[in-house]
Motif scaffolding. Structure first.
Motif, PDB file in Angstrom:
ATOM      1  N   PHE A   8       0.832  -1.195   0.000  1.00 23.92           N
ATOM      2  CA  PHE A   8       0.000   0.000   0.000  1.00 23.92           C
ATOM      3  C   PHE A   8       0.874   1.256   0.000  1.00 23.92           C
ATOM      4  O   PHE A   8       0.598   2.201  -0.740  1.00 23.92           O
ATOM      5  CB  PHE A   8      -0.933   0.011   1.218  1.00 23.92           C
ATOM      6  CG  PHE A   8      -1.616   1.330   1.414  1.00 23.92           C
ATOM      7  CD1 PHE A   8      -2.679   1.695   0.603  1.00 23.92           C
ATOM      8  CD2 PHE A   8      -1.182   2.216   2.388  1.00 23.92           C
ATOM      9  CE1 PHE A   8      -3.298   2.930   0.758  1.00 23.92           C
ATOM     10  CE2 PHE A   8      -1.795   3.438   2.562  1.00 23.92           C
ATOM     11  CZ  PHE A   8      -2.860   3.796   1.747  1.00 23.92           C
ATOM     12  N   CYS A   9       1.917   1.265   0.815  1.00 25.19           N
ATOM     13  CA  CYS A   9       2.820   2.420   0.869  1.00 25.19           C
ATOM     14  C   CYS A   9       3.508   2.639  -0.476  1.00 25.19           C
ATOM     15  O   CYS A   9       3.670   3.782  -0.920  1.00 25.19           O
ATOM     16  CB  CYS A   9       3.862   2.242   1.967  1.00 25.19           C
ATOM     17  SG  CYS A   9       3.211   2.464   3.612  1.00 25.19           S
ATOM     18  N   ALA A  10       3.918   1.564  -1.146  1.00 25.25           N
ATOM     19  CA  ALA A  10       4.579   1.682  -2.444  1.00 25.25           C
ATOM     20  C   ALA A  10       3.639   2.274  -3.481  1.00 25.25           C
ATOM     21  O   ALA A  10       4.010   3.187  -4.237  1.00 25.25           O
ATOM     22  CB  ALA A  10       5.089   0.319  -2.901  1.00 25.25           C
ATOM     23  N   VAL A  37       8.499   5.531   4.848  1.00 31.00           N
ATOM     24  CA  VAL A  37       9.473   6.626   4.717  1.00 31.00           C
ATOM     25  C   VAL A  37       9.457   7.161   3.287  1.00 31.00           C
ATOM     26  O   VAL A  37       9.551   8.371   3.060  1.00 31.00           O
ATOM     27  CB  VAL A  37      10.889   6.156   5.123  1.00 31.00           C
ATOM     28  CG1 VAL A  37      11.913   7.234   4.892  1.00 31.00           C
ATOM     29  CG2 VAL A  37      10.892   5.689   6.561  1.00 31.00           C
ATOM     30  N   GLY A  38       9.313   6.279   2.307  1.00 32.17           N
ATOM     31  CA  GLY A  38       9.210   6.699   0.912  1.00 32.17           C
ATOM     32  C   GLY A  38       7.954   7.509   0.660  1.00 32.17           C
ATOM     33  O   GLY A  38       7.973   8.496  -0.078  1.00 32.17           O
ATOM     34  N   LEU A  40       6.391   9.333   2.898  1.00 31.76           N
ATOM     35  CA  LEU A  40       6.641  10.622   3.535  1.00 31.76           C
ATOM     36  C   LEU A  40       7.551  11.489   2.655  1.00 31.76           C
ATOM     37  O   LEU A  40       7.321  12.691   2.506  1.00 31.76           O
ATOM     38  CB  LEU A  40       7.268  10.420   4.916  1.00 31.76           C
ATOM     39  CG  LEU A  40       7.480  11.659   5.754  1.00 31.76           C
ATOM     40  CD1 LEU A  40       6.140  12.315   6.077  1.00 31.76           C
ATOM     41  CD2 LEU A  40       8.210  11.320   7.027  1.00 31.76           C
ATOM     42  N   ALA A  41       8.560  10.877   2.041  1.00 35.00           N
ATOM     43  CA  ALA A  41       9.460  11.622   1.160  1.00 35.00           C
ATOM     44  C   ALA A  41       8.715  12.153  -0.060  1.00 35.00           C
ATOM     45  O   ALA A  41       8.952  13.279  -0.507  1.00 35.00           O
ATOM     46  CB  ALA A  41      10.626  10.739   0.734  1.00 35.00           C
ATOM     47  N   ALA A  42       7.805  11.348  -0.612  1.00 37.02           N
ATOM     48  CA  ALA A  42       7.033  11.795  -1.776  1.00 37.02           C
ATOM     49  C   ALA A  42       6.111  12.951  -1.409  1.00 37.02           C
ATOM     50  O   ALA A  42       5.902  13.863  -2.213  1.00 37.02           O
ATOM     51  CB  ALA A  42       6.230  10.634  -2.347  1.00 37.02           C
ATOM     52  N   ILE A  43       5.575  12.917  -0.214  1.00 36.33           N
ATOM     53  CA  ILE A  43       4.687  13.992   0.228  1.00 36.33           C
ATOM     54  C   ILE A  43       5.474  15.273   0.475  1.00 36.33           C
ATOM     55  O   ILE A  43       5.044  16.367   0.100  1.00 36.33           O
ATOM     56  CB  ILE A  43       3.911  13.566   1.496  1.00 36.33           C
ATOM     57  CG1 ILE A  43       2.920  12.458   1.144  1.00 36.33           C
ATOM     58  CG2 ILE A  43       3.196  14.746   2.126  1.00 36.33           C
ATOM     59  CD1 ILE A  43       2.272  11.807   2.345  1.00 36.33           C
ATOM     60  N   LEU A  44       6.646  15.153   1.082  1.00 31.98           N
ATOM     61  CA  LEU A  44       7.430  16.337   1.444  1.00 31.98           C
ATOM     62  C   LEU A  44       8.253  16.903   0.291  1.00 31.98           C
ATOM     63  O   LEU A  44       8.692  18.047   0.352  1.00 31.98           O
ATOM     64  CB  LEU A  44       8.350  16.006   2.616  1.00 31.98           C
ATOM     65  CG  LEU A  44       7.653  15.654   3.928  1.00 31.98           C
ATOM     66  CD1 LEU A  44       8.678  15.297   4.988  1.00 31.98           C
ATOM     67  CD2 LEU A  44       6.762  16.796   4.385  1.00 31.98           C
TER      68      LEU A  44
END
Length: 85
Positions: A8-10, A37-38, A40-44
């Motif tokens: 789901f995160c991917a 973490v990925g 979160l990185a895509a969002i930020l």
């Protein structure tokens, strides 16, 4: 349960990156490796889409150039066949 969450995160990472103008396959792989973490990185990460029309037009032109296939008549085309001149 954890594997489903990681998948789901991917997928969520790829979707968020695509909406923000990033390369979705690359971010899918980042999401697979890093999980939440990925995401979160895509969002930020700053968006590649710009509110300024000039910058947006330049980026769109670059994307259009990358999507163009090489035609047989182009001089930049690389071929193993000899030309009949």
């Amino acid at each position: 349960m954890i594997v489903e969450f990681w998948i789901f995160c991917a997928i969520a990472t790829a979707v968020v990156a695509a909406v923000r103008g990033g390369h979705s396959l690359l971010w899918l792989l980042i999401g697979c490796v890093l999980g939440p973490v990925g995401l979160l990185a895509a969002i930020l990460k700053s968006s590649l889409k710009s509110s300024e029309p000039i910058v947006a037009a330049e980026r769109q032109a670059e994307l259009d150039d990358m999507k163009k296939p090489l035609r047989g008549g182009d001089r930049d085309t690389i071929s193993a066949k000899r030309r009949n001149e």
